[in-house]
Design an enzyme around this catalytic site. Structure first.
Site, mmCIF file in Angstrom:
data_model
loop_
_atom_site.group_PDB
_atom_site.id
_atom_site.type_symbol
_atom_site.label_atom_id
_atom_site.label_comp_id
_atom_site.label_asym_id
_atom_site.label_seq_id
_atom_site.Cartn_x
_atom_site.Cartn_y
_atom_site.Cartn_z
ATOM 1 N N ASP A 56 0.812 -1.048 -0.062
ATOM 2 C CA ASP A 56 0.035 -0.117 0.017
ATOM 3 C C ASP A 56 0.920 1.461 -0.016
ATOM 4 O O ASP A 56 0.552 2.081 -0.637
ATOM 5 C CB ASP A 56 -0.798 0.108 1.349
ATOM 6 C CG ASP A 56 -2.077 -1.083 1.075
ATOM 7 O OD1 ASP A 56 -1.928 -1.707 0.298
ATOM 8 O OD2 ASP A 56 -2.679 -1.267 2.263
ATOM 9 N N ALA A 84 3.884 1.682 -1.206
ATOM 10 C CA ALA A 84 4.507 1.909 -2.564
ATOM 11 C C ALA A 84 3.387 2.479 -3.444
ATOM 12 O O ALA A 84 3.676 3.558 -4.261
ATOM 13 C CB ALA A 84 5.190 0.761 -2.978
ATOM 14 N N ASP A 134 0.694 4.238 -2.777
ATOM 15 C CA ASP A 134 0.511 5.677 -2.167
ATOM 16 C C ASP A 134 1.568 6.551 -2.768
ATOM 17 O O ASP A 134 1.441 7.652 -3.140
ATOM 18 C CB ASP A 134 0.581 5.836 -0.773
ATOM 19 C CG ASP A 134 -0.799 5.173 -0.192
ATOM 20 O OD1 ASP A 134 -1.795 4.969 -0.771
ATOM 21 O OD2 ASP A 134 -0.857 5.018 1.122
ATOM 22 N N LEU A 136 -35.512 -8.176 -17.845
ATOM 23 C CA LEU A 136 -35.870 -9.843 -18.026
ATOM 24 C C LEU A 136 -37.079 -10.234 -17.404
ATOM 25 O O LEU A 136 -37.401 -9.660 -16.347
ATOM 26 C CB LEU A 136 -34.511 -10.517 -17.498
ATOM 27 C CG LEU A 136 -33.209 -10.117 -17.949
ATOM 28 C CD1 LEU A 136 -32.004 -11.014 -17.121
ATOM 29 C CD2 LEU A 136 -33.089 -10.495 -19.563
ATOM 30 N N GLU A 181 -25.648 -17.318 -15.170
ATOM 31 C CA GLU A 181 -24.659 -16.272 -14.400
ATOM 32 C C GLU A 181 -25.436 -15.823 -13.295
ATOM 33 O O GLU A 181 -26.675 -16.096 -13.145
ATOM 34 C CB GLU A 181 -24.119 -15.185 -15.345
ATOM 35 C CG GLU A 181 -24.074 -15.443 -16.787
ATOM 36 C CD GLU A 181 -23.976 -14.119 -17.297
ATOM 37 O OE1 GLU A 181 -23.990 -13.026 -17.206
ATOM 38 O OE2 GLU A 181 -24.019 -14.368 -18.775
ATOM 39 N N LYS A 192 -27.174 -13.657 -10.889
ATOM 40 C CA LYS A 192 -27.977 -12.331 -10.963
ATOM 41 C C LYS A 192 -27.636 -11.333 -9.817
ATOM 42 O O LYS A 192 -28.299 -11.724 -8.730
ATOM 43 C CB LYS A 192 -29.416 -12.624 -11.245
ATOM 44 C CG LYS A 192 -30.253 -11.411 -11.542
ATOM 45 C CD LYS A 192 -31.767 -11.751 -11.547
ATOM 46 C CE LYS A 192 -32.695 -10.517 -11.905
ATOM 47 N NZ LYS A 192 -32.352 -9.365 -10.989
ATOM 48 N N ASP A 232 -27.708 -8.424 -7.312
ATOM 49 C CA ASP A 232 -28.438 -7.520 -6.963
ATOM 50 C C ASP A 232 -27.975 -6.165 -6.537
ATOM 51 O O ASP A 232 -27.846 -5.938 -5.485
ATOM 52 C CB ASP A 232 -29.338 -8.194 -5.649
ATOM 53 C CG ASP A 232 -30.503 -7.770 -5.161
ATOM 54 O OD1 ASP A 232 -31.041 -6.605 -5.940
ATOM 55 O OD2 ASP A 232 -31.041 -7.885 -4.051
ATOM 56 N N ARG A 283 -29.683 3.092 -15.306
ATOM 57 C CA ARG A 283 -30.591 2.535 -16.106
ATOM 58 C C ARG A 283 -31.722 3.549 -16.332
ATOM 59 O O ARG A 283 -32.133 3.594 -17.708
ATOM 60 C CB ARG A 283 -31.046 1.051 -15.728
ATOM 61 C CG ARG A 283 -31.975 0.638 -16.589
ATOM 62 C CD ARG A 283 -32.375 -0.985 -16.538
ATOM 63 N NE ARG A 283 -33.365 -1.385 -17.181
ATOM 64 C CZ ARG A 283 -34.654 -1.410 -17.090
ATOM 65 N NH1 ARG A 283 -35.105 -0.715 -15.958
ATOM 66 N NH2 ARG A 283 -35.361 -1.895 -18.043
ATOM 67 N N GLU A 285 -23.234 -4.366 -13.161
ATOM 68 C CA GLU A 285 -24.025 -3.890 -12.099
ATOM 69 C C GLU A 285 -23.064 -3.306 -11.029
ATOM 70 O O GLU A 285 -22.151 -4.018 -10.745
ATOM 71 C CB GLU A 285 -24.501 -5.322 -11.568
ATOM 72 C CG GLU A 285 -25.622 -5.266 -10.538
ATOM 73 C CD GLU A 285 -27.104 -5.093 -11.336
ATOM 74 O OE1 GLU A 285 -27.026 -5.197 -12.668
ATOM 75 O OE2 GLU A 285 -27.994 -5.126 -10.946
ATOM 76 N N TYR A 320 -19.619 -5.427 -11.584
ATOM 77 C CA TYR A 320 -19.579 -6.627 -12.556
ATOM 78 C C TYR A 320 -20.124 -6.397 -13.662
ATOM 79 O O TYR A 320 -21.063 -5.953 -13.860
ATOM 80 C CB TYR A 320 -20.072 -7.884 -11.594
ATOM 81 C CG TYR A 320 -19.235 -8.501 -10.482
ATOM 82 C CD1 TYR A 320 -18.398 -9.693 -10.764
ATOM 83 C CD2 TYR A 320 -19.404 -7.984 -9.183
ATOM 84 C CE1 TYR A 320 -17.524 -10.151 -9.776
ATOM 85 C CE2 TYR A 320 -18.615 -8.228 -8.227
ATOM 86 C CZ TYR A 320 -17.775 -9.487 -8.535
ATOM 87 O OH TYR A 320 -16.790 -9.841 -7.376
ATOM 88 N N LYS A 361 -29.052 -16.986 -20.331
ATOM 89 C CA LYS A 361 -29.194 -16.328 -21.803
ATOM 90 C C LYS A 361 -28.797 -17.673 -22.854
ATOM 91 O O LYS A 361 -27.905 -18.438 -22.387
ATOM 92 C CB LYS A 361 -28.018 -15.330 -22.038
ATOM 93 C CG LYS A 361 -28.078 -14.292 -20.764
ATOM 94 C CD LYS A 361 -26.891 -13.322 -20.752
ATOM 95 C CE LYS A 361 -27.062 -12.372 -19.543
ATOM 96 N NZ LYS A 361 -25.900 -11.797 -19.254
ATOM 97 N N LYS A 406 -35.230 -16.595 -10.538
ATOM 98 C CA LYS A 406 -35.137 -15.832 -9.279
ATOM 99 C C LYS A 406 -34.878 -16.779 -7.953
ATOM 100 O O LYS A 406 -35.637 -17.898 -8.088
ATOM 101 C CB LYS A 406 -36.263 -14.699 -8.911
ATOM 102 C CG LYS A 406 -36.602 -13.732 -9.950
ATOM 103 C CD LYS A 406 -35.662 -12.728 -9.767
ATOM 104 C CE LYS A 406 -36.140 -11.783 -8.792
ATOM 105 N NZ LYS A 406 -36.654 -10.446 -9.005
ATOM 106 N N CYS A 451 -36.012 -6.733 35.841
ATOM 107 C CA CYS A 451 -35.828 -8.017 34.986
ATOM 108 C C CYS A 451 -36.791 -8.859 35.019
ATOM 109 O O CYS A 451 -37.560 -9.182 35.909
ATOM 110 C CB CYS A 451 -34.600 -8.840 35.584
ATOM 111 S SG CYS A 451 -34.317 -10.250 35.141
ATOM 112 N N CYS A 455 -35.845 -12.227 37.100
ATOM 113 C CA CYS A 455 -35.650 -12.314 38.373
ATOM 114 C C CYS A 455 -36.270 -11.047 39.160
ATOM 115 O O CYS A 455 -36.133 -11.054 40.395
ATOM 116 C CB CYS A 455 -34.058 -12.469 39.152
ATOM 117 S SG CYS A 455 -33.334 -10.771 38.499
ATOM 118 N N CYS A 481 -29.903 -6.380 33.530
ATOM 119 C CA CYS A 481 -30.327 -6.803 35.067
ATOM 120 C C CYS A 481 -29.120 -6.583 35.814
ATOM 121 O O CYS A 481 -27.870 -6.961 35.770
ATOM 122 C CB CYS A 481 -30.918 -8.182 34.798
ATOM 123 S SG CYS A 481 -30.783 -9.103 36.501
ATOM 124 N N CYS A 484 -29.367 -13.658 39.208
ATOM 125 C CA CYS A 484 -30.510 -14.200 38.295
ATOM 126 C C CYS A 484 -30.563 -15.252 37.512
ATOM 127 O O CYS A 484 -29.388 -15.615 36.723
ATOM 128 C CB CYS A 484 -30.377 -13.070 37.164
ATOM 129 S SG CYS A 484 -31.542 -13.010 35.915
#
Ligand code: IVH
Length: 678
Positions: A34, A36, A38, A84, A120, A122, A124, A143, A184, A234, A300, A324, A418, A421, A434, A440
């Protein structure tokens, strides 16, 4: 540096950073540290600041976002972004397959030819179009209504998995003219959970699910906020290409991957509808273990020439469908709210629900966490609520459907006493407890089961059922009573023959010298799991020091934060708990500590910081080794720090240490010092 040299260097740095981004965010195989990275990034940013007109349109520095916009421009997609048909079960899938076969004139008889599909996950998330001109990312949009979307280019630029320039490994035709990619944008589950935890801590409204969180991040007017939300992207389709063409969906995915997009490795070719159904079931099984949410499978037709033959309907194509999963969220009713008392005495409100099937599991209860959470969601008895199951997490109430609230439904408030008890209840942080401690019964039962379990005191034969019996027979009123049990006490308990009585007494007797860390874990102190117990045992070496430690002492230990320190201190400060510890001691329970170096230790008095990489062991192990040798570990460089172990890739911490004149050693030297003592 001349202008020409600057231009060359900017181009070289941008190319190098793009390569590292790809390795890190898409391939998941970082090529440099990290620090290097930066350094390269800072050099590029400084050069671009000195020569603003030389900044390339696809510079990685544009990913960080800046400037606030007032609204998003509307843009027209290069081609309509269709949706779809959603199918919910195997029968519907077979029907769809039948229609495809019919459309293609395939024989439906005995020797029917199967259609080849590509199935594939799907995702979300949020459907996005990314437009590339001559291989350079120029525009990205949501979209919207399918024809027009919102121009969210600057926000999408901050997503590291969105290539700013198509890689040369992919087909060259795609890097000429316009190429529009569909995919997505999503928020990984871990990121979503962390974000919600931060929002709740800041008293802000959390997101109902990862998709909403991703949509919120993409539609931020301030791209810097999008950048902080760590989205992923993706790719799965090409909406338009001036030049590139693909024979199959599989070839299209390969091209996307080669151009540098994140393409899910789970896509499979399926020879016929049966394989599609099997794939759907297999992915469904894995669903909870995936790092992001999916809500089904997209199927597909594999051969793209066939797509054109099958054609489109107005909103969706005939060559693909979404199969689904059952939804993870369902709507049901709150029949009651009960209050449970946990092992630590914490009161948890739990909604008793009208049982409802949520993605294959019957849900009849959902946690409401605590009073603050209850107030925030304002769940009342009689309410209609949306509940969710995600992964292995206990079901929870997402929201109340206020329009369905019955008249007269009252706010729910945790009791002042409580429910088990009747002792007084006190608020500590967000939770109510409590105050009766081990007296208790609710706490004692859970305490005992935890105390005796394998990774704690390991008392074989003392499981949940026996603990219940002992409590019912009033043979045990606190942990220490276990050690006063005699065979006579156990005679008459259901299921206890002479042999099992002997075994149990022997097991109890045999547990009297537990290792200190197991004993600490067994005590069931809030926030003290096995790891924290080990840290405490390593640091204090014996119970005495720990019992009297202040919150500050505890916080000095690396790996122990304020909440844990507070909880440990609180436990040992309680007179009731101290009495139990004394009685355990009187009964002969003597935790033994791991042998620690005796006499002066080589790192006594040192306050240390580790920075950069280590070769011989992971950093936490090295820190523990240092602590065992007397050092205290600090979080960052300050004047208090006396010794720094710097490995390869050490960055600003090393520089700060040098500036303050702190002694810096390497790993070999550190090992030499600690080994000399062991
Ligand atoms: S293909 C014309 N593939 O699911 C078909 N869509 O209505 C174009 N989605 O909003 C879509 N994962 O955003 C395709 N692997 C995948 C997908 C996927 C998620 C979304 C897409 C669309 C919805 C289907």
């Amino acid at each position: 540096m001349t202008r020409e040299q600057a231009q060359k260097r900017i181009e070289a740095l941008a190319a190098e950073i793009r390569e590292h981004d790809h390795r890190y965010y898409v391939l998941d195989k970082p090529g440099i540290s990290d620090a290097a990275y930066d350094k390269l990034f800072r050099e590029l940013r400084d050069l671009e600041e000195a020569h603003p007109d030389l900044r390339p349109a696809d510079s990685p520095t544009l990913r960080v976002g800046g400037g606030l916009r007032e609204a998003f421009r509307k843009v027209r997609h290069t081609a309509p972004m269709r949706s779809l048909d959603s199918l919910m079960n195997a029968d519907e899938v077979r029907e769809f397959d039948g229609r495809i076969k019919k459309g293609l004139g395939l024989d439906e008889g005995l020797f029917a030819t199967e259609v080849e599909y590509r199935a594939e996950p799907k995702f979300d998330g949020l459907s996005i179009e990314l437009v590339y001109e001559d291989g350079v990312f120029v525009r990205g949009s949501t979209r919207g209504d399918g024809e027009h979307g919102e121009d969210v280019t600057e926000n999408l630029r901050t997503i590291r998995a969105v290539p700013l320039r198509l890689r040369e490994d992919g087909p060259a035709e795609g890097r000429r003219g316009v190429l529009a990619v569909r995919g997505e944008a999503l928020m990984p589950v871990a990121e979503f959970e962390a974000l919600n935890a931060r929002l709740i801590a800041a008293d802000e409204e959390p997101f109902a699910n990862a998709r909403n969180a991703a949509a919120g991040a993409v539609r931020q007017l301030d791209a810097a906020i999008t950048a902080s939300r760590k989205l992923d992207f993706y790719a799965y389709d090409v909406l338009h290409a001036d030049h590139a063409a693909f024979a199959t969906q599989g070839a299209l995915l390969d091209a996307l991957r080669a151009w540098g997009f994140h393409v899910d490795g789970g896509a499979r070719a399926c020879a016929g509808v049966d394989e599609v159904i099997t794939y759907h079931a297999a992915i469904g099984e894995k669903r909870d273990a995936l790092p992001y949410e999916i809500d089904g499978v997209v199927v597909k037709v594999e051969d793209r020439a066939t797509h054109a033959r099958l054609g489109l309907r107005s909103r969706s194509p005939r060559y693909a469908f979404a199969f689904k999963f059952p939804p993870r969220e369902e709507v049901t009713q709150v029949l009651d709210i009960v209050v449970q008392v946990g092992r630590t005495g914490k009161l948890t409100p739990v909604a008793q629900l009208k049982p409802v099937d949520v993605s294959g599991v019957t849900v009849s209860r959902a946690t409401l966490h605590n009073q603050d959470e209850l107030d925030r969601k304002d769940v009342r008895i009689g309410d209609t609520v949306r509940v969710r199951r995600a992964g292995d997490v206990i079901p929870e109430v997402v929201e109340v459907l206020l329009e369905k609230r019955p008249e007269g439904a009252a706010r729910f408030v945790l009791p002042e006493r409580c429910p088990v008890c009747d002792a007084a209840v006190e608020k500590e942080g967000a939770a109510h407890f409590c105050t009766n401690g081990l007296a208790c019964p609710a706490q004692l039962e859970r305490h005992l089961t935890h105390f005796t379990m394998r990774s704690a005191m390991d008392i074989v034969g003392l499981g949940e059922k026996t603990v219940k019996q002992l409590l019912e027979a009033k043979l045990v009123k606190d942990l220490a009573d276990l050690y006063h049990l005699t065979p006579i006490d156990l005679v008459g308990l259901e299921g206890f023959a002479e042999k099992s009585i002997d075994n149990l007494i022997a097991a109890i007797e045999g547990s009297k010298s537990p290792r200190l860390e197991r004993f600490l874990f067994a005590l069931g102190i809030e926030h003290v799991g096995e790891t924290v117990a080990r840290l405490l045992a390593d640091h204090f070496g014996a119970l005495d020091g720990l019992v009297n430690a202040t919150v500050d002492d505890l916080q000095e230990i690396h790996g122990i934060g304020p909440e844990v320190a507070e909880s440990v201190h609180h436990f040992f400060a309680s007179a009731r708990n101290r009495k139990v510890l004394e009685r355990l001691r009187a009964a002969g329970v003597r935790p033994v500590a791991e042998a620690r170096p005796s006499g002066p230790r080589p790192l006594d008095g040192e306050i240390m910081v580790f920075t950069g990489g280590l070769e011989s062991m992971p950093r936490p192990d090295a820190q523990r080794l240092a602590e065992r040798n007397g050092a205290k570990i600090a979080r960052g460089i300050s004047r208090k720090v006396t010794l720094v172990v710097a490995g390869p890739g050490a960055g600003s911490k090393r520089a700060d240490a040098e500036r303050l004149g702190i002694r810096i050693i390497d790993e070999a030297e550190f090992l030499r010092i600690t080994r000399s003592a062991e």
